[in-house]
Motif scaffolding. Structure first.
Motif, PDB file in Angstrom:
ATOM      1  N   VAL A 136     -37.531 -78.329 -41.722  1.00 57.29           N
ATOM      2  CA  VAL A 136     -37.054 -79.538 -41.032  1.00 57.29           C
ATOM      3  C   VAL A 136     -36.404 -80.427 -42.070  1.00 57.29           C
ATOM      4  O   VAL A 136     -36.607 -80.262 -43.276  1.00 57.29           O
ATOM      5  CB  VAL A 136     -38.206 -80.292 -40.329  1.00 57.29           C
ATOM      6  N   GLY A 137     -35.617 -81.390 -41.592  1.00 54.21           N
ATOM      7  CA  GLY A 137     -34.860 -82.218 -42.523  1.00 54.21           C
ATOM      8  C   GLY A 137     -35.550 -83.482 -42.974  1.00 54.21           C
ATOM      9  O   GLY A 137     -35.083 -84.152 -43.894  1.00 54.21           O
ATOM     10  N   ASP A 138     -36.678 -83.808 -42.339  1.00 50.90           N
ATOM     11  CA  ASP A 138     -37.352 -85.065 -42.699  1.00 50.90           C
ATOM     12  C   ASP A 138     -38.846 -84.924 -42.430  1.00 50.90           C
ATOM     13  O   ASP A 138     -39.257 -84.227 -41.491  1.00 50.90           O
ATOM     14  CB  ASP A 138     -36.766 -86.214 -41.884  1.00 50.90           C
ATOM     15  N   PHE A 139     -39.653 -85.596 -43.235  1.00 47.00           N
ATOM     16  CA  PHE A 139     -41.100 -85.440 -43.126  1.00 47.00           C
ATOM     17  C   PHE A 139     -41.651 -85.801 -41.749  1.00 47.00           C
ATOM     18  O   PHE A 139     -42.513 -85.085 -41.231  1.00 47.00           O
ATOM     19  CB  PHE A 139     -41.795 -86.274 -44.212  1.00 47.00           C
ATOM     20  N   PRO A 140     -41.205 -86.901 -41.114  1.00 54.84           N
ATOM     21  CA  PRO A 140     -41.760 -87.215 -39.786  1.00 54.84           C
ATOM     22  C   PRO A 140     -41.573 -86.093 -38.769  1.00 54.84           C
ATOM     23  O   PRO A 140     -42.406 -85.924 -37.869  1.00 54.84           O
ATOM     24  CB  PRO A 140     -40.977 -88.477 -39.376  1.00 54.84           C
ATOM     25  N   GLN A 141     -40.494 -85.310 -38.905  1.00 57.06           N
ATOM     26  CA  GLN A 141     -40.284 -84.188 -37.991  1.00 57.06           C
ATOM     27  C   GLN A 141     -41.330 -83.098 -38.207  1.00 57.06           C
ATOM     28  O   GLN A 141     -41.614 -82.313 -37.299  1.00 57.06           O
ATOM     29  CB  GLN A 141     -38.888 -83.600 -38.196  1.00 57.06           C
ATOM     30  N   LEU A 142     -41.875 -83.045 -39.412  1.00 54.99           N
ATOM     31  CA  LEU A 142     -42.864 -82.029 -39.732  1.00 54.99           C
ATOM     32  C   LEU A 142     -44.173 -82.260 -38.981  1.00 54.99           C
ATOM     33  O   LEU A 142     -44.865 -81.310 -38.603  1.00 54.99           O
ATOM     34  CB  LEU A 142     -43.131 -82.041 -41.244  1.00 54.99           C
ATOM     35  N   PHE A 146     -43.568 -79.495 -32.260  1.00 50.74           N
ATOM     36  CA  PHE A 146     -42.305 -78.804 -32.045  1.00 50.74           C
ATOM     37  C   PHE A 146     -41.821 -78.083 -33.298  1.00 50.74           C
ATOM     38  O   PHE A 146     -40.819 -77.375 -33.263  1.00 50.74           O
ATOM     39  CB  PHE A 146     -41.235 -79.786 -31.562  1.00 50.74           C
ATOM     40  N   HIS A 147     -42.507 -78.294 -34.419  1.00 49.91           N
ATOM     41  CA  HIS A 147     -42.113 -77.643 -35.676  1.00 49.91           C
ATOM     42  C   HIS A 147     -43.355 -77.077 -36.368  1.00 49.91           C
ATOM     43  O   HIS A 147     -43.661 -77.419 -37.505  1.00 49.91           O
ATOM     44  CB  HIS A 147     -41.397 -78.644 -36.591  1.00 49.91           C
ATOM     45  N   VAL A 148     -44.053 -76.185 -35.674  1.00 50.97           N
ATOM     46  CA  VAL A 148     -45.320 -75.679 -36.190  1.00 50.97           C
ATOM     47  C   VAL A 148     -45.128 -74.778 -37.400  1.00 50.97           C
ATOM     48  O   VAL A 148     -45.888 -74.849 -38.373  1.00 50.97           O
ATOM     49  CB  VAL A 148     -46.087 -74.925 -35.078  1.00 50.97           C
ATOM     50  N   LEU A 149     -44.119 -73.908 -37.379  1.00 52.49           N
ATOM     51  CA  LEU A 149     -43.940 -72.981 -38.495  1.00 52.49           C
ATOM     52  C   LEU A 149     -43.601 -73.696 -39.800  1.00 52.49           C
ATOM     53  O   LEU A 149     -44.196 -73.393 -40.843  1.00 52.49           O
ATOM     54  CB  LEU A 149     -42.880 -71.935 -38.141  1.00 52.49           C
ATOM     55  N   PRO A 150     -42.668 -74.654 -39.811  1.00 50.01           N
ATOM     56  CA  PRO A 150     -42.463 -75.420 -41.052  1.00 50.01           C
ATOM     57  C   PRO A 150     -43.734 -76.134 -41.508  1.00 50.01           C
ATOM     58  O   PRO A 150     -43.985 -76.235 -42.716  1.00 50.01           O
ATOM     59  CB  PRO A 150     -41.368 -76.427 -40.658  1.00 50.01           C
ATOM     60  N   GLY A 353     -50.987 -70.858 -31.991  1.00 46.64           N
ATOM     61  CA  GLY A 353     -49.998 -69.793 -31.939  1.00 46.64           C
ATOM     62  C   GLY A 353     -49.037 -69.968 -30.778  1.00 46.64           C
ATOM     63  O   GLY A 353     -47.824 -69.763 -30.916  1.00 46.64           O
ATOM     64  N   GLU A 354     -49.566 -70.342 -29.634  1.00 41.58           N
ATOM     65  CA  GLU A 354     -48.717 -70.539 -28.462  1.00 41.58           C
ATOM     66  C   GLU A 354     -47.792 -71.731 -28.662  1.00 41.58           C
ATOM     67  O   GLU A 354     -46.638 -71.708 -28.207  1.00 41.58           O
ATOM     68  CB  GLU A 354     -49.597 -70.744 -27.233  1.00 41.58           C
ATOM     69  N   THR A 355     -48.284 -72.768 -29.328  1.00 40.58           N
ATOM     70  CA  THR A 355     -47.433 -73.921 -29.625  1.00 40.58           C
ATOM     71  C   THR A 355     -46.290 -73.507 -30.543  1.00 40.58           C
ATOM     72  O   THR A 355     -45.150 -73.959 -30.388  1.00 40.58           O
ATOM     73  CB  THR A 355     -48.246 -75.044 -30.286  1.00 40.58           C
ATOM     74  N   MET A 356     -46.579 -72.622 -31.506  1.00 42.82           N
ATOM     75  CA  MET A 356     -45.530 -72.120 -32.387  1.00 42.82           C
ATOM     76  C   MET A 356     -44.480 -71.354 -31.589  1.00 42.82           C
ATOM     77  O   MET A 356     -43.268 -71.527 -31.792  1.00 42.82           O
ATOM     78  CB  MET A 356     -46.135 -71.206 -33.463  1.00 42.82           C
TER      79      MET A 356
END
Length: 420
Positions: A136-142, A146-150, A353-356
């Motif tokens: 992701v491009g910014d820490f808050p997105q982490l 919606f960004h489980v793998l990162p 896992g399902e969320t990912m």
């Protein structure tokens, strides 16, 4: 007296899933009876899902980072762990490929399709998909479901750095261990409401899609458990052959019955550890190997879970009108292996896992309860393959360290006790 305890234990371990499935069936019946009017129950289910979604990020971070930060293995044990993890990843990948091949040739048996969200029509180039999937491009997105793998990638990096720092980072390790326990407790309490929450959500789903939803589950179980049988006898048998030739195949299936039945009865890889260790003793696997491999396998050897996750990916993307195609099959394998291995030690790891899966394939929220029920129905078969694979991997590690004739070298004195 001697048979009552196992029966009671089996019923106890299945009580939770039975209650959950019973409420979902009750919700489905209400949905069929009420039709579109069942939508009045959806807010109850949505409240439960929103609470669970809010716990996903801290649960993943503290569980995975804490586990890695606590590792201090070096030397031969470290080398053994490296080989073991490599084999775990390879076998999980093969299991993912197997279910993709099966679904490719047999099709995905769905009795309905859901409305496809507008954002699923936009197909990015594979390079952009990889970038967006891993980073992701910014820490808050982490800090988002919606960004489980990162999130998992950064969590692993963080845990490794804490482990490398050593004693100076001990307060951080203690803090993460405490936070992990708190997250576990929160999930355990919340999941007590799962039957009501998911039952209400399923009332809305069946009110919308009707009996076709239940037919889809029945078809999915036939496909999945057919693949489980093939993997158990063909693939585990092949791994046993690689470890010790025809002797390995013959003796592996001779000793694996008790662990297999225990796995099906308890739905717990941890519960099979004593029987897996006993099976390894009967096969002559050195205790220094079996004690490490079986313990690791109970938390991160998840071939069965990988099959279930990849099948869930294919099923959900088909239901919501955007089947996996082309290079996305590689992404499906990667997500299946990662979601099954990286989240396996997390209570309610299936939810993570399902969320990912939802975040990577941009699935809408209604996909979550559908996926959750799929994984719940698949769980006994997952546990069977997850746990029994630990014994055969112990055999393979024995061959790596002691040569192809390892089983003839009397490396485990306990083997003689079972042969006499």
């Amino acid at each position: 007296m001697t048979t009552a305890a196992p029966q009671h234990s089996t019923l106890k371990n299945y009580r939770g899933p039975i209650i959950l499935i019973a409420f979902c069936i009750l919700g489905a019946i209400l949905g069929l009876v009420l039709g579109e009017k069942a939508s009045v129950l959806k807010p109850i289910g949505q409240i439960f899902l929103n609470l669970l979604f809010c716990l996903i990020v801290p649960l993943i971070f503290f569980s995975i980072a804490g586990s890695i930060a606590n590792m201090k293995d070096t030397g031969k044990v470290g080398k053994m762990i490296g080989y073991t993890l490599l084999i775990f990843i390879v076998t999980a990948t093969l299991s993912a490929v197997l279910i993709l091949v099966v679904t490719h040739f047999t099709g995905v048996p769905t009795s309905f399709t859901a409305a496809k969200p507008a954002h699923m029509d936009k197909v990015l180039p594979i390079g952009d998909q990889i970038v967006n999937t891993l980073t992701v491009g910014d820490f808050p997105q982490l800090i988002s479901r919606f960004h489980v793998l990162p999130l998992i990638i950064l969590t692993i990096f963080f845990g490794l750095c804490v482990s490398m720092i050593g004693e100076a980072a001990k307060p951080v390790v203690d803090w993460m261990n405490a936070m992990t326990l708190i997250c576990y407790k929160m999930v355990n309490i919340l999941m007590k409401a799962a039957p009501i929450g998911l039952g209400a959500y399923f009332a809305d789903l069946t009110g919308t899609y009707g009996i076709a939803l239940l037919k889809t589950y029945g078809s999915a179980m036939i496909v999945f458990y057919g693949v489980v049988i093939v993997y158990f006898f063909v693939f585990l048998g092949f791994y046993a052959y690689l470890a010790a030739g025809t002797w390995g195949v013959r003796n592996f299936f001779k000793v694996i019955l008790a662990p297999a039945l225990t796995a099906l009865g308890t739905r717990s890889s941890a519960a099979t550890i004593p029987l897996q260790l006993e099976a390894c003793d009967k096969l002559g696997v050195p205790k220094e190997i079996s004690s490490v491999v079986v313990a690791m396998g109970a938390t991160c050897h998840m071939d069965g879970a990988c099959i279930a996750m990849v099948y869930a990916e294919v099923l959900a993307t088909t239901i919501f009108g955007r089947p996996i195609v082309g290079m996305e099959f590689l992404l499906a394998i990667f997500v299946g292996v990662t979601s099954s291995v990286a989240t396996s030690s997390i209570p309610g790891g299936g939810a993570a896992g399902e969320t990912m899966i939802m975040s990577v394939f941009h699935l809408p929220e209604p996909a979550f309860p559908i996926l959750l029920m799929v994984i719940e129905l698949f769980d006994p078969g997952c546990t069977l393959l997850n746990s029994c694979g630990d014994t055969v991997v112990s055999m393979m590690i024995s061959r790596i360290f002691y040569g192809k004739d390892w089983y003839k070298k009397n490396l485990n004195p306990a083997q003689a006790l079972y042969e006499n």
